[in-house]
Design a protein around this motif. Structure first.
Motif: not given
Length: 479
Positions: A21-40, A399-406
């Motif tokens: 059960l992983l709780l990253p600070e950021w999670l990149l989902l199909p709709d974009g990066p989100v916080r406060e999400h978890a993955v099993v 300010w904009d994680l998607s652009w920053e990753l690129v």
């Protein structure tokens, strides 16, 4: 910040569990990066994805592993690679187009089974280090068996769409009987049909390397088997002109005429395309691998990727074996579009960061025929993912994680690489095999192969004796 989890020999044991059960600070989902999400992660797949509180409550038996300062994102997918060319990457620098004729074909013909395995393993490791958890290999011209490539991918832990070259012509003349080509193709598809990491594919190097009937038969076999048919298309002006002289059709037009264009078709490059050919791509459902670094290094043009995307053409990003660094690939993809098309049109965003992130992950997975399995963090998909360190100066302030990753992120931030839920690399290094030993063995082998191969380079090595001669003499400025 650093990961607050125990480590052993530099590798975090708590990230090597069969269920996490992983709780990253950021999670990149199909709709974009989100916080406060978890993955099993369970059984090599993503089992649950959602708001952290809900996921944790639904799995009370799992200990939550918090990952402060980290982004969890899907592994990148390289939609066009040549795993067996790793011994000669730097030989292609500064060379004119069609280097495959002068460098790759001569070199690959000198790869025996051992050399094939070594070069593939080195390339597979490079791919993982660059954030790619899946690559689409376009096939090798080596006389060795592609089983060596598959074995290398298994040893390293890289997912691979593995091409088998099905050419039957050489310089316009018959080289192999079509029956033998098709028998080998059938055997290849059957051999890897149920493999955990390797998915079979068939390839023809360029359309001019196969007769019309063979192009049709190989593409049809792929369609029937649910496999991808790969070929290089419209990359170099010389190749387009040869096709016009020999077949009276441009390469892409030829594929359409013989019935080799369809949803099973993955076309590498497509950088020299006419408006009519764009319509052929759109209407056929074929996919394109946009390879911007290849265009920068040795191509004749940059594919109109933004226009392809706007037309609904299936599109992924590929390295073409140039440089296995997914973040630099996205940067090159956006920059090449901006310089080639955006500046002239006044387009200052060229799709935005989100587009290139999507194309490098889910888009490339769809182009490679794996869209239902990889490229996204979603329940049921294979747990192929990265942990990326965002707590570095380059990424602050954000300010904009998607652009920053690129535009700002780089390979050194990739802390962990997972394939099928297994931790394959930690801080760029393998956990279950000796990376240093591979480097030493591969370096020695590469020297032997390159010395033996009848490689023809147009330009010599960069001058090393007197760098001062490369610059104009300094002029003293007097008051």
């Amino acid at each position: 910040m650093h990961l607050s989890i125990p480590t052993k020999n530099g590798a975090p044991d708590s990230l090597r569990a069969p269920e996490m059960l992983l709780l990253p600070e950021w999670l990149l989902l199909p709709d974009g990066p989100v916080r406060e999400h978890a993955v099993v992660v369970s059984g090599g797949k993503f089992h649950a994805v959602g708001p952290a509180a809900e996921v944790a409550a639904a799995h009370p038996g799992l200990h939550a592993r918090r990952l402060p300062g980290r982004l969890m994102m899907p592994g990148f997918v390289d939609a066009h690679h040549h795993l067996t060319q790793s011994f000669g990457k730097a030989l292609a620098f500064g060379e004119p187009s069609e280097i495959y004729r002068r460098i790759w074909v001569p070199m690959e013909h000198c790869l025996d089974e051992r050399m094939l395995a070594l070069s593939s393993k080195l390339a597979a490791w490079e791919a993982l280090r660059g954030g790619f958890t899946t690559v689409c290999d376009a096939g090798t011209r080596s006389p060795g068996s592609v089983s060596a490539i598959a074995a290398a991918c298994h040893e390293v832990g890289l997912r691979c769409v593995l091409g088998l070259i099905c050419n039957d012509l050489a310089d316009g003349q018959p080289q192999r009987p079509r029956d033998a080509v098709m028998a080998a193709a059938d055997a290849h598809l059957a051999r890897w049909a149920s493999d955990a990491l390797v998915r079979p594919s068939l390839a023809i190097s360029v359309p001019e390397a196969a007769a019309d009937g063979t192009l049709h038969a190989v593409a049809a076999l792929c369609r029937e088997a649910g496999a991808m048919f790969q070929t290089h298309i419209n990359e170099h002006l010389a190749s387009v002109e040869r096709s016009l002289v020999q077949r009276r059709l441009r390469p892409l037009e030829l594929l359409a005429q013989v019935g080799a264009l369809g949803p099973q078709t993955l076309l590498a490059h497509a950088s020299l395309v006419t408006p009519g050919e764009l319509n052929l791509l759109r209407d056929s459902g074929a996919a394109v691998s946009y390879n911007p670094v290849a265009s920068q290094w040795k191509g004749n043009a940059v594919a109109p990727a933004l226009q392809m995307s706007a037309l609904g053409i299936r599109l992924g990003l590929g390295t073409d074996g140039t440089r296995s660094d997914a973040f630099r690939l996205m940067d090159a993809a956006e920059a090449a579009q901006r310089l080639s098309y955006g500046l002239a049109a006044g387009d200052s965003s060229c799709g935005g960061g989100a587009l290139w992130l999507a194309l490098a992950t889910a888009g490339s997975a769809q182009a490679a025929g794996l869209g239902e399995r990889v490229g996204r963090i979603a329940p049921g998909h294979y747990a192929d993912f990265l942990l990326v360190d965002l707590d570095v100066p380059e990424m602050l302030p954000s300010w904009d994680l998607s652009w920053e990753l690129v535009r700002l992120a780089n390979r050194s931030q990739i802390e962990a690489v997972f394939v099928a839920g297994d931790l394959r690399l930690w801080q760029g290094w393998p956990l279950d095999w000796d990376g240093a030993a591979l480097m030493a063995e591969a370096a020695e082998a590469a020297r032997a192969v390159v010395a033996q191969a009848p490689i023809q380079k147009i330009h010599g090595a960069s001058p090393a004796a007197d760098w001062a001669t490369l610059l104009p003499a300094a002029q003293e400025v007097r008051p």
